[in-house]
Scaffold this active site. Sequence first.
Site, PDB file in Angstrom:
ATOM      1  N   GLY A  13       9.179  -3.598  -3.225  1.00 32.90           N
ATOM      2  CA  GLY A  13       9.378  -2.574  -2.183  1.00 32.90           C
ATOM      3  C   GLY A  13      10.617  -2.821  -1.347  1.00 32.90           C
ATOM      4  N   ASP A  15      11.034  -3.898   1.801  1.00 34.83           N
ATOM      5  CA  ASP A  15      11.112  -5.169   2.528  1.00 34.83           C
ATOM      6  C   ASP A  15      11.205  -6.341   1.560  1.00 34.83           C
ATOM      7  OD1 ASP A  15      10.757  -3.445   4.611  1.00 34.83           O
ATOM      8  OD2 ASP A  15       8.765  -4.166   5.161  1.00 34.83           O
ATOM      9  N   LEU A  55      -3.861  -8.104  -7.591  1.00 38.83           N
ATOM     10  CA  LEU A  55      -4.394  -8.695  -6.353  1.00 38.83           C
ATOM     11  C   LEU A  55      -5.927  -8.647  -6.342  1.00 38.83           C
ATOM     12  CD1 LEU A  55      -1.877  -7.387  -3.655  1.00 38.83           C
ATOM     13  CD2 LEU A  55      -1.796  -9.495  -4.971  1.00 38.83           C
ATOM     14  N   ALA A  77       2.594  -6.591   0.093  1.00 40.37           N
ATOM     15  CA  ALA A  77       1.995  -5.579  -0.777  1.00 40.37           C
ATOM     16  C   ALA A  77       1.006  -4.734   0.018  1.00 40.37           C
ATOM     17  CB  ALA A  77       1.266  -6.251  -1.942  1.00 40.37           C
ATOM     18  N   ALA A  78       1.214  -3.434   0.014  1.00 44.94           N
ATOM     19  CA  ALA A  78       0.288  -2.536   0.721  1.00 44.94           C
ATOM     20  C   ALA A  78       0.610  -1.106   0.328  1.00 44.94           C
ATOM     21  CB  ALA A  78       0.428  -2.670   2.232  1.00 44.94           C
ATOM     22  N   SER A  80       1.476   2.115   1.861  1.00 40.40           N
ATOM     23  CA  SER A  80       2.049   2.187   3.215  1.00 40.40           C
ATOM     24  C   SER A  80       2.242   3.595   3.785  1.00 40.40           C
ATOM     25  CB  SER A  80       3.376   1.442   3.228  1.00 40.40           C
ATOM     26  OG  SER A  80       4.279   2.091   2.371  1.00 40.40           O
ATOM     27  N   SER A 121       1.429  -3.588  10.939  1.00 33.49           N
ATOM     28  CA  SER A 121       2.096  -2.338  11.323  1.00 33.49           C
ATOM     29  C   SER A 121       1.732  -1.904  12.736  1.00 33.49           C
ATOM     30  CB  SER A 121       1.651  -1.255  10.339  1.00 33.49           C
ATOM     31  OG  SER A 121       1.908   0.014  10.862  1.00 33.49           O
ATOM     32  N   GLU A 123       0.981   0.882  13.490  1.00 35.35           N
ATOM     33  CA  GLU A 123      -0.112   1.864  13.370  1.00 35.35           C
ATOM     34  C   GLU A 123      -1.430   1.316  13.895  1.00 35.35           C
ATOM     35  OE1 GLU A 123       1.210   5.367  12.595  1.00 35.35           O
ATOM     36  OE2 GLU A 123      -0.926   5.161  12.166  1.00 35.35           O
ATOM     37  N   TYR A 145      -4.813   4.315   7.348  1.00 32.54           N
ATOM     38  CA  TYR A 145      -3.831   3.258   7.127  1.00 32.54           C
ATOM     39  C   TYR A 145      -3.863   2.257   8.298  1.00 32.54           C
ATOM     40  CZ  TYR A 145       0.680   0.939   6.896  1.00 32.54           C
ATOM     41  OH  TYR A 145       1.669  -0.015   6.884  1.00 32.54           O
ATOM     42  N   LYS A 149      -4.747  -1.767   8.247  1.00 30.47           N
ATOM     43  CA  LYS A 149      -3.852  -2.822   8.745  1.00 30.47           C
ATOM     44  C   LYS A 149      -4.506  -3.613   9.889  1.00 30.47           C
ATOM     45  CE  LYS A 149      -0.222  -2.832   6.181  1.00 30.47           C
ATOM     46  NZ  LYS A 149       0.405  -4.012   5.598  1.00 30.47           N
TER      47      LYS A 149
HETATM   48  P1  GDP Z   1       5.300   6.967  10.357  1.00 30.11           P
HETATM   49  O1  GDP Z   1       5.727   6.589  11.720  1.00 30.11           O
HETATM   50  O2  GDP Z   1       4.799   5.825   9.552  1.00 30.11           O
HETATM   51  O3  GDP Z   1       4.383   8.110  10.346  1.00 30.11           O
HETATM   52  O4  GDP Z   1       6.656   7.366   9.575  1.00 30.11           O
HETATM   53  P2  GDP Z   1       7.207   8.756   9.017  1.00 30.11           P
HETATM   54  O5  GDP Z   1       8.630   8.502   8.680  1.00 30.11           O
HETATM   55  O6  GDP Z   1       6.354   9.300   7.915  1.00 30.11           O
HETATM   56  O7  GDP Z   1       7.110   9.760  10.236  1.00 30.11           O
HETATM   57  C1  GDP Z   1       7.776   9.529  11.454  1.00 30.11           C
HETATM   58  C2  GDP Z   1       7.552  10.705  12.379  1.00 30.11           C
HETATM   59  O8  GDP Z   1       8.246  11.844  11.866  1.00 30.11           O
HETATM   60  C3  GDP Z   1       6.090  11.147  12.508  1.00 30.11           C
HETATM   61  O9  GDP Z   1       5.807  11.303  13.870  1.00 30.11           O
HETATM   62  C4  GDP Z   1       6.027  12.493  11.833  1.00 30.11           C
HETATM   63  O10 GDP Z   1       5.100  13.374  12.478  1.00 30.11           O
HETATM   64  C5  GDP Z   1       7.440  12.999  12.028  1.00 30.11           C
HETATM   65  N1  GDP Z   1       7.820  14.004  11.017  1.00 30.11           N
HETATM   66  C6  GDP Z   1       8.306  15.260  11.274  1.00 30.11           C
HETATM   67  N2  GDP Z   1       8.538  15.918  10.139  1.00 30.11           N
HETATM   68  C7  GDP Z   1       8.216  15.074   9.126  1.00 30.11           C
HETATM   69  C8  GDP Z   1       8.275  15.200   7.710  1.00 30.11           C
HETATM   70  O11 GDP Z   1       8.683  16.213   7.147  1.00 30.11           O
HETATM   71  N3  GDP Z   1       7.878  14.106   6.978  1.00 30.11           N
HETATM   72  C9  GDP Z   1       7.440  12.939   7.571  1.00 30.11           C
HETATM   73  N4  GDP Z   1       7.072  11.884   6.821  1.00 30.11           N
HETATM   74  N5  GDP Z   1       7.358  12.805   8.929  1.00 30.11           N
HETATM   75  C10 GDP Z   1       7.741  13.857   9.686  1.00 30.11           C
END
Ligand code: GDP
Length: 320
Positions: A13, A15, A55, A77-78, A80, A121, A123, A145, A149
């Site tokens: 991945g 990282d 795993l 590994a996850a 994500s 994370s 999250e 998710y 985590k």
């Molecule tokens: P996350 O922080 O792990 O959820 O990383 P992401 O890159 O998937 O999303 C970051 C932020 O972008 C989140 O708050 C989403 O709501 C916002 N976002 C807005 N539009 C999009 C989109 O089209 N795709 C994704 N992945 N995120 C979006």
Amino acid sequence: MQRASALITGAGGQDGFYLGRLLEEKGYEVHGLDKEGHESRMEAIAPERRWTVSLFDTAGLANLFRRIQPREVYHLAAFSFVNTTSDEDRAVLRNNVEASHNVLSMLFDELPESRFCLACSAEIFGNADHSPQSEKSAIQPCTIYGVSKAACHHLVGLYRMRGFHTSSAILFNHESPRRGPRFVTQKIVRTAVAIQRGEAQELCLGNVDTVRDWGFAGDYVEALWTMLQSDSPEDYVVATGHGHTVRDFAGLVFEKLGLKLDDWLRFDESLARPPESFPRVGDASWIKERLGWKPKHDLADLVSMMVDAELQRRSDSSDI
Ligand code: GDP
């Protein structure tokens, strides 16, 4: 003198690539583990040190640990993705929680003197009631998710109580040219370059006012390594401490390409997620104070790296 060996799970991945490169530079014998069929993704690992033990195969993991005797294990590994379907939820829980427990428990049985680091994370903080979030913030995940985590984070704490050198790195969003297109940063970069080339007509996004603390993955793997060099294992938040909206990020990308974001941006309700009350920004002052780690790159550096890499990738693919 024999080189110390290190094992990276999820070495194929984003990282895993940066960590593999870093450990190689530091003189380790670096081993990588990933899914069968993912051998070629472990680009930073020498081909003879790429492993594909499942795993879920505890005997196979024990054999691998006995064979390569890693002094340090970095568990990256996850599964994500945050925004998962209900079918994906089951896979997230199994792949993240059960698999992490297998790695931790088999390593502790076989090599109790080794050191283990979990790529955890932000999250786990879910919809936090304050900002920025630190190691002291409540763990209250609001996605499957995040729950997975949080369980891994607690497993790390449990094994540390049992005397094992384990740490959890609570990583805020970290990106690079190797980020997958399902994440918003890479989606924005790829779409903007496609617009500039006349191959796309709009950028469709959900929430553009959401704040994220985006760092560079290459800096964050240095934090993981630094954590395992300390004799007293602890959990640390790894972040830049600076929040930016999705719109800010997109604005920088479009500006770098000589485009005006507002001419191309469209709101797509199907991509929207529930709003967050407080910005998802990390307070990484503890790792700075205790271990001296701080990020070397800011958001402008990250945008430049990602846009330049995408322009290069597209020009390489059109040469073929
Ligand atoms: P996350 O922080 O792990 O959820 O990383 P992401 O890159 O998937 O999303 C970051 C932020 O972008 C989140 O708050 C989403 O709501 C916002 N976002 C807005 N539009 C999009 C989109 O089209 N795709 C994704 N992945 N995120 C979006």
